[in-house]
Design an enzyme around this catalytic site. Structure first.
Site, PDB file in Angstrom:
ATOM      1  CG  ASP A  63      -4.949   8.243  -1.826  1.00  0.00           C
ATOM      2  OD1 ASP A  63      -3.848   7.656  -1.764  1.00  0.00           O
ATOM      3  OD2 ASP A  63      -5.445   8.669  -2.895  1.00  0.00           O
ATOM      4  CB  SER A 142      11.699  -3.878   0.689  1.00  0.00           C
ATOM      5  OG  SER A 142      11.933  -5.096   0.014  1.00  0.00           O
ATOM      6  CE1 TYR A 156       8.069  -2.452  -2.699  1.00  0.00           C
ATOM      7  CE2 TYR A 156       9.974  -3.862  -2.976  1.00  0.00           C
ATOM      8  CZ  TYR A 156       8.884  -3.453  -2.232  1.00  0.00           C
ATOM      9  OH  TYR A 156       8.608  -4.055  -1.023  1.00  0.00           O
ATOM     10  CE  LYS A 160       8.863  -0.590   0.057  1.00  0.00           C
ATOM     11  NZ  LYS A 160       7.932  -0.005   1.022  1.00  0.00           N
TER      12      LYS A 160
HETATM   13  N1  LIG Z   1       5.038  -8.822   1.498  1.00  0.00           N
HETATM   14  C1  LIG Z   1       6.356  -8.781   1.332  1.00  0.00           C
HETATM   15  O1  LIG Z   1       6.989  -9.803   1.035  1.00  0.00           O
HETATM   16  C2  LIG Z   1       7.093  -7.490   1.549  1.00  0.00           C
HETATM   17  C3  LIG Z   1       8.502  -7.535   1.475  1.00  0.00           C
HETATM   18  C4  LIG Z   1       9.211  -6.373   1.656  1.00  0.00           C
HETATM   19  C5  LIG Z   1       8.558  -5.187   1.931  1.00  0.00           C
HETATM   20  N2  LIG Z   1       7.205  -5.162   1.983  1.00  0.00           N
HETATM   21  C6  LIG Z   1       6.574  -3.866   2.277  1.00  0.00           C
HETATM   22  O2  LIG Z   1       5.695  -3.990   3.367  1.00  0.00           O
HETATM   23  C7  LIG Z   1       4.631  -3.026   3.234  1.00  0.00           C
HETATM   24  C8  LIG Z   1       3.309  -3.725   3.336  1.00  0.00           C
HETATM   25  O3  LIG Z   1       3.246  -4.679   2.296  1.00  0.00           O
HETATM   26  P1  LIG Z   1       2.197  -5.887   2.297  1.00  0.00           P
HETATM   27  O4  LIG Z   1       2.895  -7.042   1.695  1.00  0.00           O
HETATM   28  O5  LIG Z   1       1.551  -6.006   3.601  1.00  0.00           O
HETATM   29  O6  LIG Z   1       1.165  -5.323   1.199  1.00  0.00           O
HETATM   30  P2  LIG Z   1      -0.442  -5.428   1.097  1.00  0.00           P
HETATM   31  O7  LIG Z   1      -0.726  -5.110  -0.333  1.00  0.00           O
HETATM   32  O8  LIG Z   1      -0.904  -6.711   1.683  1.00  0.00           O
HETATM   33  O9  LIG Z   1      -0.936  -4.236   2.039  1.00  0.00           O
HETATM   34  C9  LIG Z   1      -0.756  -2.882   1.646  1.00  0.00           C
HETATM   35  C10 LIG Z   1      -1.858  -2.056   2.289  1.00  0.00           C
HETATM   36  O10 LIG Z   1      -1.665  -0.693   1.850  1.00  0.00           O
HETATM   37  C11 LIG Z   1      -2.936  -0.171   1.457  1.00  0.00           C
HETATM   38  N3  LIG Z   1      -2.767   0.900   0.483  1.00  0.00           N
HETATM   39  C12 LIG Z   1      -2.428   0.784  -0.821  1.00  0.00           C
HETATM   40  N4  LIG Z   1      -2.407   1.996  -1.399  1.00  0.00           N
HETATM   41  C13 LIG Z   1      -2.727   2.889  -0.434  1.00  0.00           C
HETATM   42  C14 LIG Z   1      -2.891   4.301  -0.417  1.00  0.00           C
HETATM   43  N5  LIG Z   1      -2.709   5.038  -1.522  1.00  0.00           N
HETATM   44  N6  LIG Z   1      -3.218   4.891   0.756  1.00  0.00           N
HETATM   45  C15 LIG Z   1      -3.446   4.157   1.885  1.00  0.00           C
HETATM   46  N7  LIG Z   1      -3.332   2.823   1.916  1.00  0.00           N
HETATM   47  C16 LIG Z   1      -2.974   2.201   0.764  1.00  0.00           C
HETATM   48  C17 LIG Z   1      -3.664  -1.362   0.868  1.00  0.00           C
HETATM   49  O11 LIG Z   1      -5.083  -1.141   0.825  1.00  0.00           O
HETATM   50  C18 LIG Z   1      -3.258  -2.463   1.837  1.00  0.00           C
HETATM   51  O12 LIG Z   1      -4.121  -2.530   2.950  1.00  0.00           O
HETATM   52  C19 LIG Z   1       4.859  -2.333   1.894  1.00  0.00           C
HETATM   53  O13 LIG Z   1       5.558  -1.134   2.105  1.00  0.00           O
HETATM   54  C20 LIG Z   1       5.723  -3.327   1.139  1.00  0.00           C
HETATM   55  O14 LIG Z   1       6.484  -2.723   0.153  1.00  0.00           O
HETATM   56  C21 LIG Z   1       6.449  -6.277   1.791  1.00  0.00           C
END
Ligand SMILES: NC(=O)c1ccc[n+]([C@@H]2O[C@H](COP(=O)([O-])OP(=O)(O)OC[C@H]3O[C@@H](n4cnc5c(N)ncnc54)[C@H](O)[C@@H]3O)[C@@H](O)[C@H]2O)c1
Length: 291
Positions: A63, A142, A156, A160
């Site tokens: 976590d 992001s 957010y 970021k």
């Molecule tokens: N998907 C997008 O379009 C996008 C765009 C810009 C940035 N991001 C960034 O990319 C990163 C990954 O995003 P994603 O889209 O793959 O999200 P996702 O929700 O698919 O994956 C996030 C992962 O983090 C884990 N997680 C959540 N809380 C946690 C905690 N307290 N401790 C440990 N693990 C934890 C979740 O279980 C999950 O496996 C993030 O930082 C997100 O902000 C995503």
């Protein structure tokens, strides 16, 4: 030797989405990968999938809201695979709402997940990586931190933007000491990140980074990241078109913001383009995940 061969990588938030794709990509390129995630089942499933294609990986429950848990993941990685020299701080979450509707505790939770997760990891790994004089830290930010568009998700955005500023200054500090820093800046990527999104103001319009961006897959962004790491890049966006937007913002910040206000007022929400074939592949992959 390939730059990832035989190296140990720890991916915080590697159980799903972009983090999972990064774990797969680093493993494909020869790294041993510790997948640390709050969702232990997802972490172990990802590690098992890497093992199934011949890689070496372990799943770890972690976590990132807890200093002790972040440190414990580092120690468990060292015990099971060896000291991590690649650390990917990828956990993040979004929240939706007008800023005055979002309780302070929720701002703290979001800043904890998106920014303090990086700070906690740094507290553990900076002494270790500086002591050995090599390593690579990757922080996931992001587009939302690069230029203004996300008016309904300010905790957010703020977190970021801070991750980007922190990463740039970390590069100044660490690269002379042999430790590399990269900041991954994804634009729109098909994941399930919106599933866990809390909404504090009903019926808000979700504004996107610009309709010139196509939604990409997590595998696309993981490959871009790994290629960028090999090339020694610091700021690594998922879509190259974003450099033009950033240049326009830097050249005239007031004009850029006023143009965005006018565009949104005119009904252009800046939502990215979705390729139907990619969307179908994403949905199929959710049914039966494979590396
Ligand atoms: N998907 C997008 O379009 C996008 C765009 C810009 C940035 N991001 C960034 O990319 C990163 C990954 O995003 P994603 O889209 O793959 O999200 P996702 O929700 O698919 O994956 C996030 C992962 O983090 C884990 N997680 C959540 N809380 C946690 C905690 N307290 N401790 C440990 N693990 C934890 C979740 O279980 C999950 O496996 C993030 O930082 C997100 O902000 C995503």
């Amino acid at each position: 030797m390939m730059p990832f061969d035989g190296r140990v990588a720890l991916v915080y938030g590697g159980g799903n989405g972009i983090g999972q794709a990064i774990a797969y990509e680093l493993a494909r390129r020869g790294a041993c990968v510790a997948v640390a995630d709050l969702n232990q089942v997802a972490a172990e499933r990802t590690a098992a999938e890497i093992a199934a294609f011949g890689g070496r990986a372990v799943g770890i429950s972690c976590d990132v809201m807890s200093d002790a848990s972040v440190a414990e993941a580092a120690d468990r990685t060292a015990d099971r695979l060896g000291d991590a020299s690649i650390v990917v701080n990828n956990v993040g979450a979004i929240v939706s709402g007008n800023p005055q509707d979002i309780p302070i505790a929720e701002w703290e939770r979001l800043i904890g997940l998106n920014l303090f997760s990086v700070i906690r990891s740094n507290a553990v790994f900076l002494p270790r990586l500086i002591a050995v004089g090599h390593g690579h830290i990757v922080n996931t930010a992001s587009f939302a931190g690069l230029y203004p568009y996300a008016a309904n998700r300010m905790p957010y955005v703020a977190a970021k933007a801070a991750v980007i500023a922190l990463s740039e200054s970390l590069a100044l500090y660490l690269e002379p000491q042999g430790v590399r820093v990269s900041c991954l800046c994804p634009g729109p990527i098909a994941t399930r990140v919106a599933d866990s999104m809390k909404t504090w103001t009903p019926n808000l319009t979700f504004r996107g980074p610009g309709s010139q961006f196509t939604v990409k897959t997590a595998a696309d962004v993981a490959k871009t990241l790994a290629d960028g790491m090999v090339a020694g890049r610091i700021i690594i966006p998922s879509h190259d078109e974003v450099w033009e937007v950033m240049q326009a913002h830097a050249a005239d910040p007031d004009g850029f913001i006023r143009t965005a206000i006018a565009r949104f007022a005119g009904g252009d929400e800046g939502l990215p383009t979705v390729d139907p074939a990619m969307q179908a592949a994403f949905l199929a992959q959710q049914e039966s995940p494979t590396p």
